[in-house]
Structure formats: C-alpha cells, structure tokens
Design a protein around this motif. Structure first.
Motif, PDB file in Angstrom:
ATOM      1  N   MET A 138      18.728  12.123  52.151  1.00 16.70           N
ATOM      2  CA  MET A 138      19.011  12.527  53.482  1.00 16.70           C
ATOM      3  C   MET A 138      20.491  13.420  53.093  1.00 16.70           C
ATOM      4  N   ALA A 139      20.491  14.427  53.541  1.00 16.13           N
ATOM      5  CA  ALA A 139      21.834  15.262  53.603  1.00 16.13           C
ATOM      6  C   ALA A 139      23.017  15.021  54.346  1.00 16.13           C
ATOM      7  N   ARG A 140      24.212  15.123  53.654  1.00 16.04           N
ATOM      8  CA  ARG A 140      25.256  14.690  54.360  1.00 16.04           C
ATOM      9  C   ARG A 140      26.201  15.951  54.553  1.00 16.04           C
ATOM     10  N   THR A 141      27.077  15.792  55.472  1.00 16.12           N
ATOM     11  CA  THR A 141      27.732  16.856  55.812  1.00 16.12           C
ATOM     12  C   THR A 141      29.284  16.813  55.112  1.00 16.12           C
ATOM     13  N   TYR A 142      29.538  17.874  54.516  1.00 13.66           N
ATOM     14  CA  TYR A 142      30.797  18.129  53.635  1.00 13.66           C
ATOM     15  C   TYR A 142      31.823  18.980  54.274  1.00 13.66           C
ATOM     16  N   GLU A 143      33.100  18.932  54.171  1.00 17.01           N
ATOM     17  CA  GLU A 143      33.958  20.057  54.369  1.00 17.01           C
ATOM     18  C   GLU A 143      34.446  20.677  53.031  1.00 17.01           C
ATOM     19  N   LEU A 144      34.230  21.807  53.238  1.00 15.83           N
ATOM     20  CA  LEU A 144      34.792  22.788  51.896  1.00 15.83           C
ATOM     21  C   LEU A 144      36.132  23.171  52.639  1.00 15.83           C
ATOM     22  N   LYS A 145      37.188  22.846  51.757  1.00  8.02           N
ATOM     23  CA  LYS A 145      38.536  23.168  52.203  1.00  8.02           C
ATOM     24  C   LYS A 145      39.284  24.170  51.136  1.00  8.02           C
ATOM     25  N   ASN A 146      39.808  25.247  51.487  1.00  6.55           N
ATOM     26  CA  ASN A 146      40.310  26.176  50.532  1.00  6.55           C
ATOM     27  C   ASN A 146      41.634  26.232  51.274  1.00  6.55           C
ATOM     28  N   SER A 147      42.799  25.798  50.549  1.00  5.18           N
ATOM     29  CA  SER A 147      44.123  25.675  50.917  1.00  5.18           C
ATOM     30  C   SER A 147      45.014  26.770  50.251  1.00  5.18           C
ATOM     31  N   SER A 148      44.276  27.599  49.606  1.00  2.00           N
ATOM     32  CA  SER A 148      45.105  28.774  48.868  1.00  2.00           C
ATOM     33  C   SER A 148      45.044  29.924  49.384  1.00  2.00           C
ATOM     34  N   ILE A 149      45.877  30.695  48.853  1.00  2.00           N
ATOM     35  CA  ILE A 149      46.011  32.197  49.526  1.00  2.00           C
ATOM     36  C   ILE A 149      44.866  33.130  49.103  1.00  2.00           C
ATOM     37  N   ARG A 150      44.196  32.817  48.242  1.00  2.00           N
ATOM     38  CA  ARG A 150      42.826  33.554  47.943  1.00  2.00           C
ATOM     39  C   ARG A 150      41.550  33.198  48.396  1.00  2.00           C
ATOM     40  N   SER A 151      40.615  34.146  48.689  1.00  2.00           N
ATOM     41  CA  SER A 151      39.318  34.016  49.087  1.00  2.00           C
ATOM     42  C   SER A 151      38.574  33.286  48.016  1.00  2.00           C
ATOM     43  N   ILE A 152      37.661  32.451  48.110  1.00  2.00           N
ATOM     44  CA  ILE A 152      36.702  31.619  47.230  1.00  2.00           C
ATOM     45  C   ILE A 152      35.437  31.991  47.244  1.00  2.00           C
ATOM     46  N   PRO A 153      34.742  32.850  46.513  1.00  2.00           N
ATOM     47  CA  PRO A 153      33.132  33.094  46.728  1.00  2.00           C
ATOM     48  C   PRO A 153      32.463  32.087  46.074  1.00  2.00           C
ATOM     49  N   LEU A 154      31.631  31.335  46.659  1.00  2.00           N
ATOM     50  CA  LEU A 154      30.693  30.303  46.094  1.00  2.00           C
ATOM     51  C   LEU A 154      29.300  30.790  46.027  1.00  2.00           C
ATOM     52  N   ILE A 155      28.520  30.163  45.080  1.00  2.00           N
ATOM     53  CA  ILE A 155      27.027  30.400  45.270  1.00  2.00           C
ATOM     54  C   ILE A 155      26.456  28.952  45.365  1.00  2.00           C
ATOM     55  N   ILE A 156      25.658  28.781  46.464  1.00  2.00           N
ATOM     56  CA  ILE A 156      24.892  27.828  46.567  1.00  2.00           C
ATOM     57  C   ILE A 156      23.442  27.791  46.823  1.00  2.00           C
ATOM     58  N   PRO A 157      22.668  27.638  45.863  1.00  2.00           N
ATOM     59  CA  PRO A 157      21.509  28.192  45.628  1.00  2.00           C
ATOM     60  C   PRO A 157      20.604  27.474  46.655  1.00  2.00           C
ATOM     61  N   SER A 158      19.688  28.333  47.169  1.00  2.00           N
ATOM     62  CA  SER A 158      18.716  27.684  48.520  1.00  2.00           C
ATOM     63  C   SER A 158      19.655  27.383  49.719  1.00  2.00           C
ATOM     64  N   VAL A 159      20.867  27.309  49.910  1.00  2.00           N
ATOM     65  CA  VAL A 159      21.638  27.355  50.970  1.00  2.00           C
ATOM     66  C   VAL A 159      22.218  28.414  51.608  1.00  2.00           C
ATOM     67  N   MET A 160      23.213  28.653  50.784  1.00  2.00           N
ATOM     68  CA  MET A 160      24.274  29.885  51.517  1.00  2.00           C
ATOM     69  C   MET A 160      24.954  30.367  50.054  1.00  2.00           C
ATOM     70  N   ASN A 161      25.824  31.520  50.417  1.00  2.00           N
ATOM     71  CA  ASN A 161      26.804  32.329  49.565  1.00  2.00           C
ATOM     72  C   ASN A 161      27.794  32.335  50.379  1.00  2.00           C
ATOM     73  N   PRO A 162      28.624  31.314  50.842  1.00  2.00           N
ATOM     74  CA  PRO A 162      29.756  31.376  51.535  1.00  2.00           C
ATOM     75  C   PRO A 162      31.058  32.201  50.944  1.00  2.00           C
ATOM     76  N   ASN A 163      31.774  32.538  51.381  1.00  2.00           N
ATOM     77  CA  ASN A 163      33.263  33.183  50.826  1.00  2.00           C
ATOM     78  C   ASN A 163      34.202  32.204  51.888  1.00  2.00           C
ATOM     79  N   LEU A 164      35.037  31.436  51.148  1.00  2.00           N
ATOM     80  CA  LEU A 164      36.023  30.376  51.741  1.00  2.00           C
ATOM     81  C   LEU A 164      37.098  31.443  51.824  1.00  2.00           C
TER      82      LEU A 164
END
Length: 102
Positions: free
Chosen positions: A19-45
C-alpha cells in the motif's frame, strides 16, 4: 482451518506492505529543488515549502545535479514520513563529489 488463517494473514501482510503511504517532502533551503519521480510526477519544491505525495515501497526519487540524473532515495518501509529533501540532496551531492555515489 489453520492453513486458511495463515494464508489470509500472509495475504493481509502483503497487501499492507504494497500500500502507498503519504510522505511529506520538505525543502527548508533558499533554492528550488526539481525532482524526478518516475510514473508519479516531476515536482519542483519551492524554497521553504512542504508538499505531500503518496509513494509505494520501491518508488525511486531522483534529482538533477550538473545536468545528470542521480538517485536521491528509494522508498522503503523504513523511510521516515517527513523527507528533508534539501538535506538529502546536500548529502548525495557530497557523496557524488567524493566519488561514492553514481
């Protein structure tokens, strides 16, 4: 009867672990962080932001560094619910620079 109960219990354990679990992705820096999550999304934090996403065990999360895609982490049952993404990226970059992370 005992066999049926054990089979049912085993099936429930397998279903729970998949089963999937909910995770919190936290960026406490001053820069954006682009992520690549195959088959899910490509968020920019965005800087100083929090985002939530559902992942199953085994889901891989990548980030870009010097134009190349690197594995940031693979979700497992031991992965904490809150992911300090900027700290994970900082540590992975250090590993990559030292030749430890491909």
């Amino acid at each position: 009867m005992k066999s049926i109960l054990l089979t049912s219990l085993f099936t429930c354990v397998l279903m729970f672990s998949a089963m999937a679990r909910t995770y919190e992705l936290k960026n406490s820096s001053i820069r954006s962080i682009p992520l690549i999550i195959p088959s899910v999304m490509n968020p920019n934090l965005n800087p100083f932001s929090k985002s939530t996403a559902e992942f199953e065990s085994g889901q891989r999360i990548y980030f870009l560094y010097k134009g190349k895609e690197y594995l940031l982490l693979e979700i497992s049952d031991e992965t904490p619910i809150t992911l300090e993404v900027n700290k994970l990226v900082k540590n992975r970059k250090r590993e990559i620079r030292s030749g430890l992370g491909n």
